[in-house]
Enzyme design. Structure first.
Site, short mmCIF file in Angstrom:
data_model
loop_
_atom_site.label_atom_id
_atom_site.label_comp_id
_atom_site.label_asym_id
_atom_site.label_seq_id
_atom_site.Cartn_x
_atom_site.Cartn_y
_atom_site.Cartn_z
N ASP A 254 19.48 48.20 -56.61
CA ASP A 254 18.53 47.36 -57.34
C ASP A 254 17.08 47.79 -57.12
O ASP A 254 16.25 47.70 -58.02
CB ASP A 254 18.70 45.89 -56.93
N GLY A 255 16.76 48.27 -55.91
CA GLY A 255 15.40 48.73 -55.64
C GLY A 255 15.02 49.91 -56.52
O GLY A 255 13.89 49.98 -57.02
N ARG B 186 12.08 50.17 -59.49
CA ARG B 186 11.06 51.23 -59.59
C ARG B 186 11.10 51.89 -60.96
O ARG B 186 10.06 52.14 -61.57
CB ARG B 186 11.26 52.26 -58.48
N ASN C 96 11.47 41.65 -60.80
CA ASN C 96 12.09 40.65 -59.93
C ASN C 96 11.14 39.51 -59.58
O ASN C 96 11.36 38.38 -59.96
CB ASN C 96 12.58 41.31 -58.63
N ASP C 97 10.08 39.84 -58.82
CA ASP C 97 9.26 38.74 -58.32
C ASP C 97 7.90 39.19 -57.79
O ASP C 97 7.67 40.37 -57.51
CB ASP C 97 9.99 37.99 -57.19
N THR D 275 18.31 35.99 -58.40
CA THR D 275 19.44 36.28 -57.51
C THR D 275 19.02 37.18 -56.34
O THR D 275 19.87 37.67 -55.61
CB THR D 275 20.58 36.97 -58.28
N ALA D 276 17.71 37.36 -56.16
CA ALA D 276 17.21 38.20 -55.06
C ALA D 276 16.61 37.31 -53.97
O ALA D 276 17.26 36.39 -53.49
CB ALA D 276 16.20 39.20 -55.61
N SER E 100 14.45 34.98 -54.03
CA SER E 100 14.36 33.57 -54.42
C SER E 100 15.65 32.83 -54.08
O SER E 100 15.62 31.69 -53.58
CB SER E 100 14.06 33.46 -55.92
N SER F 100 17.82 33.63 -51.75
CA SER F 100 17.91 33.54 -50.29
C SER F 100 17.04 32.41 -49.74
O SER F 100 17.35 31.83 -48.70
CB SER F 100 17.47 34.86 -49.65
#
Length: 259
Positions: A52-53, A57, A120-121, A160-161, A163, A165
């Site tokens: 996902d990282g 990018r 993502n965020d 689902t990342a 946030s 957690s």
């Protein structure tokens, strides 16, 4: 969908070291009348090799050039990846035009006159373990004053990342909204909030020693009084879909992988 022939292969750091997957994609492209190109500008789509990282990018290149991407998971979980490494042959369907596209909302994040984009965020967080204060506004109207370790402003993709957690809601990625999740809030009444995509959110930092991290990139130091403005980006990310799997089935499967 239209037939597309040129693929740019974006490889994550320390991924595909023996170039086995890359060579297989080149073979599939040529077998279907296509080719691998050396720059994303030349490509019809971008194949992203990694987790996902890596997809995050690559998303910033894809957003800028308005290119579709497909993720091939070479990482551990890969929520955003469409294919696993043993499903590479399925990529031939893209060159035949047998695919659909899913649009993912991105965020425009502005602070100190500088703009970044997030798939993502955007995370505003304390630099150390001390409690910090953050005033959240929506279209200039005050929403809440948060005391705690920070705030996460996420897209549905990012729900689902980090946030999730931190206790945030799971949002279907096809929706458009902005999720705000407090990190370790002192108040038991501080709960995650979901805002419509046409809202402009502003987080005002009311403490010293805070930072802003956008999509996990290099953090930026925030002075007391700094305003972080977050809104829906005019351009999102186009993601290529080859499977009929529903979001929740994928979520369950990936959750089992984490466990």
């Amino acid at each position: 969908m239209k037939t597309i022939k040129k693929v740019f292969i974006f490889v994550g750091m320390h991924k595909d070291a023996d170039e086995k997957v890359r060579k297989e994609i080149v073979r599939i492209a040529e077998e279907n009348g296509g080719s691998a190109v050396s720059t994303p500008e030349e490509a019809d789509f971008i194949a992203v090799l990694g987790g996902d990282g890596t997809i995050m990018r690559a998303s910033h290149i894809a957003r800028r050039l308005d290119k579709a991407v497909i993720g091939i998971n070479l990482g551990r979980v890969g929520y955003m990846a469409e294919l696993q490494s043993d499903e590479i042959q399925t990529l031939s369907e893209v060159f035949k035009g047998n695919y659909t596209e899913e649009k993912r909302m991105m965020l425009s994040v502005t602070v100190n006159g500088k703009r970044e984009y997030a798939l993502n965020d955007a995370v505003i967080h304390a630099q150390s373990t001390h409690m910090s204060k953050f005033l959240l506004k929506c279209n200039e109207s005050e929403v809440s004053l948060y005391r705690g370790d920070g705030l996460i402003l996420a897209t549905p993709t990012g729900s689902t990342a980090y946030s999730l957690s931190a206790g945030g809601s799971v949002i279907e990625p096809r929706l458009e909204c902005i999720c705000v999740t407090p990190i370790c809030p002192q108040s038991p009444l501080a709960r995650p909030l979901v805002f419509a995509p046409d809202n402009v959110l502003t987080a005002i930092v009311e403490s010293y020693g805070c930072m802003l991290t956008v999509d996990g990139r290099e953090p930026e130091t925030l002075k007391k009084g700094a305003c972080v403005t977050v809104k829906k980006s005019d351009i999102g990310l186009r993601m290529i879909k080859l499977k009929e799997e529903g979001f929740y089935r994928v979520l369950r499967k990936k959750s089992d992988t984490v466990l």
